[in-house]
Design a protein around this motif. Sequence first.
Motif, mmCIF file in Angstrom:
data_model
loop_
_atom_site.group_PDB
_atom_site.id
_atom_site.type_symbol
_atom_site.label_atom_id
_atom_site.label_comp_id
_atom_site.label_asym_id
_atom_site.label_seq_id
_atom_site.Cartn_x
_atom_site.Cartn_y
_atom_site.Cartn_z
ATOM 1 N N LEU A 1 35.316 26.052 52.773
ATOM 2 C CA LEU A 1 34.330 27.013 53.243
ATOM 3 C C LEU A 1 34.603 28.323 52.516
ATOM 4 O O LEU A 1 35.709 28.855 52.565
ATOM 5 C CB LEU A 1 34.481 27.182 54.762
ATOM 6 N N ILE A 2 33.580 28.816 51.830
ATOM 7 C CA ILE A 2 33.712 30.074 51.089
ATOM 8 C C ILE A 2 32.781 31.084 51.747
ATOM 9 O O ILE A 2 31.575 30.869 51.804
ATOM 10 C CB ILE A 2 33.349 29.895 49.603
ATOM 11 N N MET A 3 33.349 32.143 52.245
ATOM 12 C CA MET A 3 32.543 33.170 52.921
ATOM 13 C C MET A 3 32.877 34.530 52.335
ATOM 14 O O MET A 3 33.979 34.766 51.856
ATOM 15 C CB MET A 3 32.838 33.151 54.430
ATOM 16 N N SER B 1 30.577 39.522 46.280
ATOM 17 C CA SER B 1 32.044 39.432 46.276
ATOM 18 C C SER B 1 32.567 38.308 45.370
ATOM 19 O O SER B 1 33.763 38.084 45.305
ATOM 20 C CB SER B 1 32.568 39.241 47.702
ATOM 21 N N GLY B 2 31.696 37.584 44.682
ATOM 22 C CA GLY B 2 32.129 36.563 43.735
ATOM 23 C C GLY B 2 32.184 35.153 44.301
ATOM 24 O O GLY B 2 32.888 34.293 43.776
ATOM 25 N N LYS B 3 31.427 34.913 45.368
ATOM 26 C CA LYS B 3 31.430 33.580 45.984
ATOM 27 C C LYS B 3 30.848 32.543 45.041
ATOM 28 O O LYS B 3 31.389 31.450 44.911
ATOM 29 C CB LYS B 3 30.621 33.583 47.286
ATOM 30 N N THR B 4 29.784 32.853 44.362
ATOM 31 C CA THR B 4 29.132 31.890 43.480
ATOM 32 C C THR B 4 30.037 31.535 42.310
ATOM 33 O O THR B 4 30.176 30.346 41.964
ATOM 34 C CB THR B 4 27.794 32.454 42.962
ATOM 35 N N LYS B 5 30.697 32.519 41.731
ATOM 36 C CA LYS B 5 31.614 32.257 40.625
ATOM 37 C C LYS B 5 32.764 31.359 41.087
ATOM 38 O O LYS B 5 33.140 30.404 40.408
ATOM 39 C CB LYS B 5 32.145 33.580 40.071
ATOM 40 N N GLN B 6 33.313 31.652 42.262
ATOM 41 C CA GLN B 6 34.403 30.849 42.812
ATOM 42 C C GLN B 6 33.922 29.423 43.092
ATOM 43 O O GLN B 6 34.626 28.449 42.806
ATOM 44 C CB GLN B 6 34.917 31.500 44.099
ATOM 45 N N LEU B 7 32.700 29.282 43.597
ATOM 46 C CA LEU B 7 32.125 27.970 43.893
ATOM 47 C C LEU B 7 31.938 27.164 42.607
ATOM 48 O O LEU B 7 32.280 25.972 42.545
ATOM 49 C CB LEU B 7 30.793 28.139 44.621
ATOM 50 N N ILE B 8 31.448 27.785 41.568
ATOM 51 C CA ILE B 8 31.241 27.081 40.297
ATOM 52 C C ILE B 8 32.570 26.633 39.704
ATOM 53 O O ILE B 8 32.702 25.517 39.201
ATOM 54 C CB ILE B 8 30.447 27.979 39.316
ATOM 55 N N GLU B 9 33.601 27.459 39.802
ATOM 56 C CA GLU B 9 34.922 27.079 39.299
ATOM 57 C C GLU B 9 35.481 25.892 40.072
ATOM 58 O O GLU B 9 36.052 24.962 39.479
ATOM 59 C CB GLU B 9 35.883 28.267 39.391
#
Length: 182
Positions: free
Chosen positions: A4-6, A11-19
């Motif tokens: 779960l990424i919140m 704050s960079g959630k999309t970048k973290q999700l793609i990685e």
Amino acid sequence: MVRLIMGVKGSGKTKQLIELINNAAKDEPGNVVCIEANRTIARDLPSQRWESILQPELLSTLLVEPERMSVADLGRYIEHLATNRQNTLRYEIALWGKLFYPLACLTMALVALAFTPVNQRQSNLGSRIFVGILIGLAFYFINRLFGHLGLLYGWSPPLVTLLPTLIFLAVGTWFLVRQERR
């Protein structure tokens, strides 16, 4: 794995999700599913075959107690354990117990023969049957005790399984000779 990424917007959630998705696509077979507020993204990952030297029948023996395995299965599993330099004592004791089982049956038959009534007028038949049952139970429990002691102290498996049988064979022979002398 579920993550779960919140965070607040930007704050960079999309970048973290793609990685995370790219790393999972490299390392793990299966599916990656991303659930966002308005949409769901699914991506199939390529699966890979894992070659192993373990055979399914060897893995299935881990679920079965050695006393319930066949002689052939015990032999194969002991060989597998010995090849991998693992402790085989429990399985060897079970194997030797199965090999000496016919002798144990003959021993118990001899003990039972010593407790059969010689004539019809014997009045202590009930006590003789009771003592015979107690000797049978003692044989069972002493066999189990020797098996556990053999595991604990690393005794020779043939000795562990044969010694109680030989002791009761001697006891049965003594009872039979004593009965014949009367």
